[in-house]
Design a protein around this motif. Structure first.
Motif, PDB file in Angstrom:
ATOM      1  N   ASP A 123      17.375  18.428  34.613  1.00  0.00           N
ATOM      2  CA  ASP A 123      16.226  17.597  34.244  1.00  0.00           C
ATOM      3  C   ASP A 123      15.038  18.488  33.869  1.00  0.00           C
ATOM      4  O   ASP A 123      14.425  19.107  34.726  1.00  0.00           O
ATOM      5  CB  ASP A 123      15.842  16.702  35.431  1.00  0.00           C
ATOM      6  N   THR A 124      14.743  18.541  32.563  1.00  0.00           N
ATOM      7  CA  THR A 124      13.584  19.320  32.130  1.00  0.00           C
ATOM      8  C   THR A 124      12.629  18.404  31.358  1.00  0.00           C
ATOM      9  O   THR A 124      12.774  17.173  31.378  1.00  0.00           O
ATOM     10  CB  THR A 124      14.013  20.565  31.304  1.00  0.00           C
ATOM     11  N   ALA A 125      11.634  18.986  30.707  1.00  0.00           N
ATOM     12  CA  ALA A 125      10.643  18.218  29.949  1.00  0.00           C
ATOM     13  C   ALA A 125       9.900  19.194  29.048  1.00  0.00           C
ATOM     14  O   ALA A 125       9.827  20.388  29.350  1.00  0.00           O
ATOM     15  CB  ALA A 125       9.653  17.547  30.907  1.00  0.00           C
ATOM     16  N   ARG A 126       9.321  18.641  27.964  1.00  0.00           N
ATOM     17  CA  ARG A 126       8.480  19.477  27.097  1.00  0.00           C
ATOM     18  C   ARG A 126       7.382  20.106  27.947  1.00  0.00           C
ATOM     19  O   ARG A 126       7.051  21.277  27.815  1.00  0.00           O
ATOM     20  CB  ARG A 126       7.819  18.623  26.004  1.00  0.00           C
ATOM     21  N   GLU A 149      12.249  24.577  28.323  1.00  0.00           N
ATOM     22  CA  GLU A 149      13.465  24.059  27.659  1.00  0.00           C
ATOM     23  C   GLU A 149      14.300  25.203  27.080  1.00  0.00           C
ATOM     24  O   GLU A 149      15.531  25.159  27.117  1.00  0.00           O
ATOM     25  CB  GLU A 149      13.085  23.084  26.536  1.00  0.00           C
ATOM     26  N   THR A 186      15.542  15.643  28.700  1.00  0.00           N
ATOM     27  CA  THR A 186      14.187  16.163  28.497  1.00  0.00           C
ATOM     28  C   THR A 186      13.257  14.975  28.246  1.00  0.00           C
ATOM     29  O   THR A 186      13.710  13.830  28.181  1.00  0.00           O
ATOM     30  CB  THR A 186      14.114  17.255  27.408  1.00  0.00           C
ATOM     31  N   LYS A 187      11.963  15.263  28.186  1.00  0.00           N
ATOM     32  CA  LYS A 187      10.987  14.158  28.140  1.00  0.00           C
ATOM     33  C   LYS A 187       9.922  14.410  27.078  1.00  0.00           C
ATOM     34  O   LYS A 187       9.541  15.571  26.868  1.00  0.00           O
ATOM     35  CB  LYS A 187      10.301  14.001  29.511  1.00  0.00           C
ATOM     36  N   SER A 220      12.082  19.894  20.754  1.00  0.00           N
ATOM     37  CA  SER A 220      12.829  20.062  22.015  1.00  0.00           C
ATOM     38  C   SER A 220      14.250  20.531  21.730  1.00  0.00           C
ATOM     39  O   SER A 220      14.750  21.449  22.380  1.00  0.00           O
ATOM     40  CB  SER A 220      12.885  18.738  22.797  1.00  0.00           C
ATOM     41  N   LEU A 253      15.947  23.933  23.038  1.00  0.00           N
ATOM     42  CA  LEU A 253      17.185  23.898  23.837  1.00  0.00           C
ATOM     43  C   LEU A 253      18.356  24.526  23.085  1.00  0.00           C
ATOM     44  O   LEU A 253      19.381  24.836  23.668  1.00  0.00           O
ATOM     45  CB  LEU A 253      17.537  22.437  24.179  1.00  0.00           C
ATOM     46  N   TYR A 294      16.691  11.012  26.898  1.00  0.00           N
ATOM     47  CA  TYR A 294      15.340  11.338  26.449  1.00  0.00           C
ATOM     48  C   TYR A 294      14.394  10.317  27.066  1.00  0.00           C
ATOM     49  O   TYR A 294      14.610   9.108  26.943  1.00  0.00           O
ATOM     50  CB  TYR A 294      15.281  11.295  24.918  1.00  0.00           C
TER      51      TYR A 294
END
Ligand SMILES: NC(=O)c1ccc[n+]([C@@H]2O[C@H](COP(=O)([O-])OP(=O)(O)OC[C@H]3O[C@@H](n4cnc5c(N)ncnc54)[C@H](OP(=O)(O)O)[C@@H]3O)[C@@H](O)[C@H]2O)c1
Length: 270
Positions: free
Chosen positions: A47-50, A55, A76-77, A93, A97, A105
């Motif tokens: 679980d990642t995010a901008r 990333e 990602t978010k 993103s 990645l 997303y």
């Protein structure tokens, strides 16, 4: 013992691993190695995010692990400051990645412009670049607003949940609506791991306090997203499928709720 499957099915049939690996606050340089350790330990969901600015490292870690990309569930978010240009930021993103799709997303927070951003996420989903889409930090009122928009329903809502903030009503609503709930900061960012009730249970079950908290969420059908940079914790946090918390002990854990937010301790109602 009721055997828990390793995954839950989202409303569109996509399987999401019940335990995901959180990487917030893990430095982009360091995260590649940490993700490889996590994959080795058995995690198949990250679980990642901008907004986490890692990333690139996450993508590198997955690649270096040698695991087939298709076997990894990657979330990602979209960051709130990018709600006016979702498509562009989504592509950014993917570039970071080094992937051609993500598994999930999310809209990171329900900030101004989220309705428009949600419509853009629907487009990204329909184009097949995100296998599923969802929201994060949404309450019932906002989820009802999405429903009234008449388009797609989010497949996931990611919110802060731990025994100290169990969000019973929101979880019940989401589960009735077929929205899978993901628990972030499930270990209270480490702040309540010393709790006596949890530690007494940990002793009784011969498990760690963290494992008790993670298993508690799994038994409520939540996807749990513990974060760790410590190898021993990374390994033990996913060893939660070989025991079951008894109903009476689940009640004890449920009764710890005090709407305590580890993310915003100042907002907590304690
Ligand atoms: N959508 C959102 O708005 C949002 C917000 C917050 C978080 N998240 C997601 O949720 C993930 C998890 O939440 P979080 O990072 O806030 O915190 P967390 O998972 O609740 O707690 C992490 C803390 O617990 C410690 N820890 C982990 N396992 C442990 C163990 N077995 N024994 C003792 N200590 C342990 C970690 O230290 P070590 O590293 O030393 O193990 C770290 O200090 C994030 O990484 C992110 O992916 C999403």
């Amino acid at each position: 013992m009721t055997k828990l499957s390793k995954t839950i099915e989202l409303s569109n049939g996509v399987e999401i691993p019940r335990v995901g690996f959180g990487v917030w606050k893990i430095d982009n340089e360091k995260v590649s190695g940490v993700v490889q350790t996590a994959i080795k330990a058995g995690y198949r969901h990250v679980d990642t995010a901008r907004a986490y600015k890692n990333e690139e490292g996450v993508g590198k870690g997955i690649k270096k692990s040698g695991l087939d990309r298709k076997k990894m569930f990657v979330t990602t978010k979209l960051a709130v400051q990018d709600f006016s240009r979702p498509e562009e930021e989504f592509e950014r993103s993917l570039e970071k990645l080094k992937m051609d799709y993500v598994d999930l997303y999310l809209l990171h927070w329900p900030f101004i412009g989220w309705k428009n951003a949600w419509k853009e996420l629907e487009k990204i989903y329909k184009e097949g670049k995100a296998r599923s889409i969802g929201v994060s930090n949404f309450n019932i009122k906002q989820l009802e607003e999405i429903k009234r928009m008449g388009g797609m329903k989010p497949m996931v809502n990611q919110v802060e949940i731990s025994p100290f903030i169990n969000r019973k009503e929101l979880v019940a609503y989401c589960q009735t609506e077929g929205i899978v709930v993901e628990a972030y900061s499930p270990l209270t960012r480490g702040k309540r791991l010393g709790d006596k009730v949890i530690n007494d249970l940990a002793k009784e079950y011969r498990k760690t306090a963290a494992q008790i908290m993670i298993r508690w969420g799994l038994q409520h059908d939540l996807v749990m997203l513990p974060k760790s940079e410590t190898e021993e914790h990374i390994k033990s946090n996913i060893e939660v499928f070989d025991f079951e918390i008894k109903a009476a002990d689940m009640k004890k854990l449920d009764s710890l709720n005090e709407n305590y937010s580890a993310l915003f301790p100042g907002w907590s109602r304690k």
